[in-house]
Design a protein around this motif. Structure first.
Motif, PDB file in Angstrom:
ATOM      1  N   PRO A   6       1.138  26.406  33.647  1.00  0.00           N
ATOM      2  CA  PRO A   6       2.411  26.807  34.228  1.00  0.00           C
ATOM      3  C   PRO A   6       3.534  25.966  33.629  1.00  0.00           C
ATOM      4  CG  PRO A   6       0.997  25.712  35.855  1.00  0.00           C
ATOM      5  CD  PRO A   6       0.211  25.822  34.588  1.00  0.00           C
ATOM      6  N   SER A   7       4.506  26.640  33.046  1.00  0.00           N
ATOM      7  CA  SER A   7       5.593  25.878  32.440  1.00  0.00           C
ATOM      8  C   SER A   7       6.425  25.288  33.578  1.00  0.00           C
ATOM      9  CB  SER A   7       6.429  26.797  31.561  1.00  0.00           C
ATOM     10  OG  SER A   7       6.734  27.966  32.289  1.00  0.00           O
ATOM     11  N   PRO A   8       7.016  24.137  33.352  1.00  0.00           N
ATOM     12  CA  PRO A   8       7.785  23.529  34.430  1.00  0.00           C
ATOM     13  C   PRO A   8       8.972  24.416  34.774  1.00  0.00           C
ATOM     14  CG  PRO A   8       7.965  22.253  32.387  1.00  0.00           C
ATOM     15  CD  PRO A   8       7.021  23.370  32.122  1.00  0.00           C
ATOM     16  N   ARG A   9       9.025  24.899  35.983  1.00  0.00           N
ATOM     17  CA  ARG A   9      10.145  25.748  36.383  1.00  0.00           C
ATOM     18  C   ARG A   9      10.269  25.650  37.888  1.00  0.00           C
ATOM     19  NH1 ARG A   9       8.345  30.787  38.380  1.00  0.00           N
ATOM     20  NH2 ARG A   9       6.092  30.896  38.326  1.00  0.00           N
ATOM     21  N   VAL A  65      10.062  26.520  41.688  1.00  0.00           N
ATOM     22  CA  VAL A  65       9.181  27.337  42.509  1.00  0.00           C
ATOM     23  C   VAL A  65      10.064  28.264  43.337  1.00  0.00           C
ATOM     24  CG1 VAL A  65       7.487  27.283  44.356  1.00  0.00           C
ATOM     25  CG2 VAL A  65       7.425  25.549  42.566  1.00  0.00           C
ATOM     26  N   THR A  66       9.863  29.556  43.160  1.00  0.00           N
ATOM     27  CA  THR A  66      10.723  30.516  43.855  1.00  0.00           C
ATOM     28  C   THR A  66      10.105  30.941  45.180  1.00  0.00           C
ATOM     29  OG1 THR A  66       9.622  32.388  42.862  1.00  0.00           O
ATOM     30  CG2 THR A  66      11.440  31.432  41.616  1.00  0.00           C
ATOM     31  N   ASP A  67      10.882  31.673  45.980  1.00  0.00           N
ATOM     32  CA  ASP A  67      10.357  32.212  47.240  1.00  0.00           C
ATOM     33  C   ASP A  67       9.163  33.112  46.956  1.00  0.00           C
ATOM     34  OD1 ASP A  67      12.262  30.886  48.570  1.00  0.00           O
ATOM     35  OD2 ASP A  67      13.517  32.641  49.030  1.00  0.00           O
ATOM     36  N   ASN A  68       9.247  33.870  45.855  1.00  0.00           N
ATOM     37  CA  ASN A  68       8.141  34.742  45.480  1.00  0.00           C
ATOM     38  C   ASN A  68       6.856  33.947  45.260  1.00  0.00           C
ATOM     39  OD1 ASN A  68       9.232  37.289  45.581  1.00  0.00           O
ATOM     40  ND2 ASN A  68       9.996  37.234  43.470  1.00  0.00           N
ATOM     41  N   PHE A 100       3.545  34.339  47.417  1.00  0.00           N
ATOM     42  CA  PHE A 100       2.325  34.689  46.681  1.00  0.00           C
ATOM     43  C   PHE A 100       1.194  33.733  47.062  1.00  0.00           C
ATOM     44  CE2 PHE A 100      -0.478  34.337  42.962  1.00  0.00           C
ATOM     45  CZ  PHE A 100      -0.795  35.673  42.756  1.00  0.00           C
ATOM     46  N   GLN A 101       1.493  32.436  47.046  1.00  0.00           N
ATOM     47  CA  GLN A 101       0.459  31.452  47.367  1.00  0.00           C
ATOM     48  C   GLN A 101      -0.007  31.602  48.813  1.00  0.00           C
ATOM     49  OE1 GLN A 101      -0.987  29.473  44.914  1.00  0.00           O
ATOM     50  NE2 GLN A 101      -2.516  29.216  46.525  1.00  0.00           N
ATOM     51  N   GLU A 102       0.925  31.974  49.706  1.00  0.00           N
ATOM     52  CA  GLU A 102       0.520  32.190  51.103  1.00  0.00           C
ATOM     53  C   GLU A 102      -0.463  33.356  51.218  1.00  0.00           C
ATOM     54  OE1 GLU A 102       4.592  30.523  53.279  1.00  0.00           O
ATOM     55  OE2 GLU A 102       4.292  32.704  53.060  1.00  0.00           O
ATOM     56  N   ARG A 103      -0.196  34.391  50.448  1.00  0.00           N
ATOM     57  CA  ARG A 103      -1.112  35.538  50.475  1.00  0.00           C
ATOM     58  C   ARG A 103      -2.492  35.124  49.968  1.00  0.00           C
ATOM     59  NH1 ARG A 103       0.928  40.680  47.481  1.00  0.00           N
ATOM     60  NH2 ARG A 103      -0.863  41.504  48.607  1.00  0.00           N
ATOM     61  N   ILE A 104      -2.500  34.358  48.882  1.00  0.00           N
ATOM     62  CA  ILE A 104      -3.775  33.892  48.321  1.00  0.00           C
ATOM     63  C   ILE A 104      -4.505  33.024  49.350  1.00  0.00           C
ATOM     64  CG2 ILE A 104      -4.820  32.444  46.524  1.00  0.00           C
ATOM     65  CD1 ILE A 104      -3.692  34.650  45.027  1.00  0.00           C
ATOM     66  N   ASP A 105      -3.751  32.100  49.963  1.00  0.00           N
ATOM     67  CA  ASP A 105      -4.375  31.186  50.932  1.00  0.00           C
ATOM     68  C   ASP A 105      -4.954  31.957  52.118  1.00  0.00           C
ATOM     69  OD1 ASP A 105      -3.676  29.116  49.297  1.00  0.00           O
ATOM     70  OD2 ASP A 105      -1.896  28.526  50.451  1.00  0.00           O
ATOM     71  N   ALA A 106      -4.331  33.098  52.448  1.00  0.00           N
ATOM     72  CA  ALA A 106      -4.824  33.905  53.567  1.00  0.00           C
ATOM     73  C   ALA A 106      -5.943  34.842  53.117  1.00  0.00           C
ATOM     74  CB  ALA A 106      -3.668  34.708  54.157  1.00  0.00           C
ATOM     75  N   GLU A 107      -6.448  34.645  51.893  1.00  0.00           N
ATOM     76  CA  GLU A 107      -7.541  35.458  51.351  1.00  0.00           C
ATOM     77  C   GLU A 107      -7.152  36.925  51.185  1.00  0.00           C
ATOM     78  OE1 GLU A 107     -10.513  34.475  50.128  1.00  0.00           O
ATOM     79  OE2 GLU A 107     -10.140  32.366  50.588  1.00  0.00           O
ATOM     80  N   PRO A 118       2.944  35.669  39.762  1.00  0.00           N
ATOM     81  CA  PRO A 118       3.556  34.770  38.773  1.00  0.00           C
ATOM     82  C   PRO A 118       3.053  35.128  37.373  1.00  0.00           C
ATOM     83  CG  PRO A 118       2.455  33.518  40.534  1.00  0.00           C
ATOM     84  CD  PRO A 118       2.074  34.956  40.710  1.00  0.00           C
ATOM     85  N   ASP A 119       3.909  34.903  36.374  1.00  0.00           N
ATOM     86  CA  ASP A 119       3.518  35.204  34.993  1.00  0.00           C
ATOM     87  C   ASP A 119       2.241  34.477  34.585  1.00  0.00           C
ATOM     88  OD1 ASP A 119       5.650  36.833  34.704  1.00  0.00           O
ATOM     89  OD2 ASP A 119       6.928  35.346  33.697  1.00  0.00           O
ATOM     90  N   GLY A 120       2.111  33.228  35.023  1.00  0.00           N
ATOM     91  CA  GLY A 120       0.934  32.436  34.653  1.00  0.00           C
ATOM     92  C   GLY A 120      -0.349  33.041  35.214  1.00  0.00           C
ATOM     93  N   TYR A 121      -0.255  33.570  36.431  1.00  0.00           N
ATOM     94  CA  TYR A 121      -1.413  34.214  37.063  1.00  0.00           C
ATOM     95  C   TYR A 121      -1.833  35.433  36.240  1.00  0.00           C
ATOM     96  CZ  TYR A 121      -4.024  36.590  40.893  1.00  0.00           C
ATOM     97  OH  TYR A 121      -4.981  37.211  41.666  1.00  0.00           O
ATOM     98  N   ARG A 122      -0.828  36.227  35.857  1.00  0.00           N
ATOM     99  CA  ARG A 122      -1.100  37.423  35.059  1.00  0.00           C
ATOM    100  C   ARG A 122      -1.710  37.045  33.698  1.00  0.00           C
ATOM    101  NH1 ARG A 122       1.088  42.559  35.467  1.00  0.00           N
ATOM    102  NH2 ARG A 122       2.652  41.836  36.943  1.00  0.00           N
ATOM    103  N   ARG A 123      -1.085  36.055  33.041  1.00  0.00           N
ATOM    104  CA  ARG A 123      -1.564  35.639  31.718  1.00  0.00           C
ATOM    105  C   ARG A 123      -2.991  35.109  31.772  1.00  0.00           C
ATOM    106  NH1 ARG A 123       3.368  33.266  30.681  1.00  0.00           N
ATOM    107  NH2 ARG A 123       2.582  31.242  31.362  1.00  0.00           N
ATOM    108  N   THR A 124      -3.254  34.283  32.793  1.00  0.00           N
ATOM    109  CA  THR A 124      -4.588  33.701  32.938  1.00  0.00           C
ATOM    110  C   THR A 124      -5.631  34.800  33.121  1.00  0.00           C
ATOM    111  OG1 THR A 124      -3.674  31.721  33.925  1.00  0.00           O
ATOM    112  CG2 THR A 124      -5.989  32.158  34.364  1.00  0.00           C
ATOM    113  N   LEU A 125      -5.286  35.767  33.980  1.00  0.00           N
ATOM    114  CA  LEU A 125      -6.241  36.845  34.243  1.00  0.00           C
ATOM    115  C   LEU A 125      -6.458  37.712  33.011  1.00  0.00           C
ATOM    116  CD1 LEU A 125      -5.302  37.971  37.830  1.00  0.00           C
ATOM    117  CD2 LEU A 125      -7.560  37.224  37.095  1.00  0.00           C
ATOM    118  N   VAL A 126      -5.372  38.046  32.318  1.00  0.00           N
ATOM    119  CA  VAL A 126      -5.525  38.875  31.121  1.00  0.00           C
ATOM    120  C   VAL A 126      -6.452  38.164  30.147  1.00  0.00           C
ATOM    121  CG1 VAL A 126      -4.361  39.750  29.047  1.00  0.00           C
ATOM    122  CG2 VAL A 126      -3.362  40.159  31.296  1.00  0.00           C
ATOM    123  N   ARG A 127      -6.197  36.864  29.956  1.00  0.00           N
ATOM    124  CA  ARG A 127      -7.006  36.136  28.986  1.00  0.00           C
ATOM    125  C   ARG A 127      -8.474  36.068  29.440  1.00  0.00           C
ATOM    126  NH1 ARG A 127      -5.060  30.696  28.814  1.00  0.00           N
ATOM    127  NH2 ARG A 127      -6.438  30.634  30.598  1.00  0.00           N
TER     128      ARG A 127
END
Lengths: 100, 333
Positions: free
Chosen positions: B16-19, B21-24, B28-35, B45-54
């Motif tokens: 994750p590039s240093p940037r 942290v937005t409300d989004n 997003f992390q809350e949704r993940i934490d709630a399974e 997040p772009d990093g999530y998408r990139r990681t998954l694609v790779r």
């Protein structure tokens, strides 16, 4: 002649739905690319029904599917949450009354 | 067949590039934490998408390249029973590749891009498939060890936070348990066979053991993306945890076969109940990732040849589809 992946660029994406057995609805299982619908059905048969998973296949061009936007989730679906009167438990019936 | 932690610290693609942290990001992390599962058109997040694609693409490529070492033995299987099993297994792997490419495409990457990356030698795939299959016993060892390691890796992926990947993995895991069982059964037949057959089985174990342990990827302190991937619930267990589970499950299976794991440091720690094992030679793993494994070039050449020789089929199918569409137009017009 050296071919690259580009010679297949026109093959559309099909979403594949399988009916596990008669009496059940078709269910989305995945997607694949094919030159046409006939080929999509043949390939879906080969990759999605190798172990008796289905008795019927739908192949739908992905471009033909209209989908709601997840960003509209609140405006589309939340209004239903406060309409408790749409559920049978909202109505009070004395315990002595049977078959209702 | 399998996915692998391939990323070393040098590969910073999904860092994750240093940037800010937005409300989004927070939602997003809350949704993940709630399974909650994340679906294709949800914000991510772009990093999530990139990681998954790779990761999904590497996994898909691994399935496709993984067909080659085993395909090598289909025509030489010693009985019809073994031949149909091997054919079915290799066919499954082609199917698994498709499920995974299909999951990757939901993230906005095209199949053609992914295939091009593989053929151009720009994409990674599992290091294990760059080893040769020298004898029939290798087919047993691959099923037992390589698929065994794959299952260990893949079962937690069935609970991955990204819906399409998790669903693909459920299908893959359901189909894969036969792969491991047929491999073990094959090893059992050889281990109970003639002295020469048993030697063959031992030789296959000797060659596949360490590469199988490497399938879990670099150790946790060397793994670039572990912490973020765990937070995003793309990954549920660390590379070292999964590797340990694999060793604990596999050593007793080797004992049952009467074969010896090629690790003089291997011993059961009675206190922890876990097997302790020797140091892994990561220089070998790194060489393979760089393209210098025993079969890297051969595998890619085989894929390119298959792609080139299939060109006329793709062209014919495209022409046939166009002709049918035209005929249909004429009939309705």
């Amino acid at each position: 002649m050296n071919h690259t992946a580009s010679d297949r660029k026109d093959w559309p994406l099909f979403e594949i739905f399988i009916r596990p057995k008669n009496g059940l609805s078709h269910k989305h299982v995945g997607s694949l690319h094919a030159a046409d619908a006939k080929m999509a059905l043949g390939n879906a048969r080969d990759v999605y029904t190798r172990r008796g998973e289905g008795v019927s296949i739908w192949a739908v061009p992905a471009a033909a599917i209209a989908a709601s936007d997840p960003a509209d989730k609140a405006s589309l679906f939340e209004p239903a949450d406060d309409k408790v009167y749409r559920h049978p438990t909202f109505y009070e019936i004395p315990a002595d009354v049977k078959n209702i | 067949m399998y996915t692998q932690g391939l990323d070393s610290k040098a590969d910073q693609g999904a860092q994750p590039s240093p940037r800010l942290v937005t409300d989004n990001d927070i939602r997003f992390q809350e949704r993940i934490d709630a399974e909650e599962k994340i679906e294709p058109r949800d914000w991510m997040p772009d990093g999530y998408r990139r990681t998954l694609v790779r990761q999904i693409a590497q996994h898909a490529h691994s399935e496709i390249v993984g067909m080659l070492p085993e395909g090598n033995w289909i025509t030489r299987a010693p009985s019809l029973r073994r031949k149909v099993a091997l054919l079915a297994k290799v066919q499954d792997e082609g199917g698994h590749g498709l499920y995974l490419y299909s999951a990757a495409e939901t993230l906005g990457v095209s199949r053609d891009e992914l295939v091009e990356q593989l053929l151009a030698g720009k994409a990674k795939y599992s290091s294990i498939f760059n080893y040769p299959t020298l004898t029939w016993a290798d087919i047993g060892a691959i099923g037992w060890l390589v698929d065994g390691a794959a299952i260990m890796n893949q079962v937690p992926l069935c609970r991955c936070s990204y819906g399409p990947y998790a669903r693909a993995m459920i299908r893959v895991c359901r189909e894969e348990s036969f792969h491991q069982r047929q491999g073990y059964e094959l090893m059992l037949a050889l281990a109970n066979g003639t002295a020469e057959q048993k030697r063959m089985a031992q030789d296959a174990l000797n060659r596949w053991w360490w590469p199988s342990l490497m399938m879990f990827g670099p150790s946790d302190d060397q793994s670039a993306h572990s912490a973020q991937n765990m937070a995003w619930k793309i990954k549920r267990f660390s590379n070292d945890e999964l590797r340990q589970r694999f060793v604990d499950a596999t050593v007793p299976q080797a004992e049952f076969l009467g074969l010896t794991i090629p690790d003089p440091d291997l011993r059961l720690n009675a206190e922890t109940g876990h097997y302790e094992f020797g140091a892994i030679d990561w220089s070998e793993f790194n060489e393979i990732l760089k393209g210098n494994g025993p079969c890297n070039r051969e595998r890619l050449e085989a894929r390119r040849k298959a792609w080139d020789e299939g060109a006329w089929v793709r062209e014919a199918a495209t022409a046939h589809a166009a002709k049918r569409a035209q005929r249909h137009l004429k009939n309705v017009g």
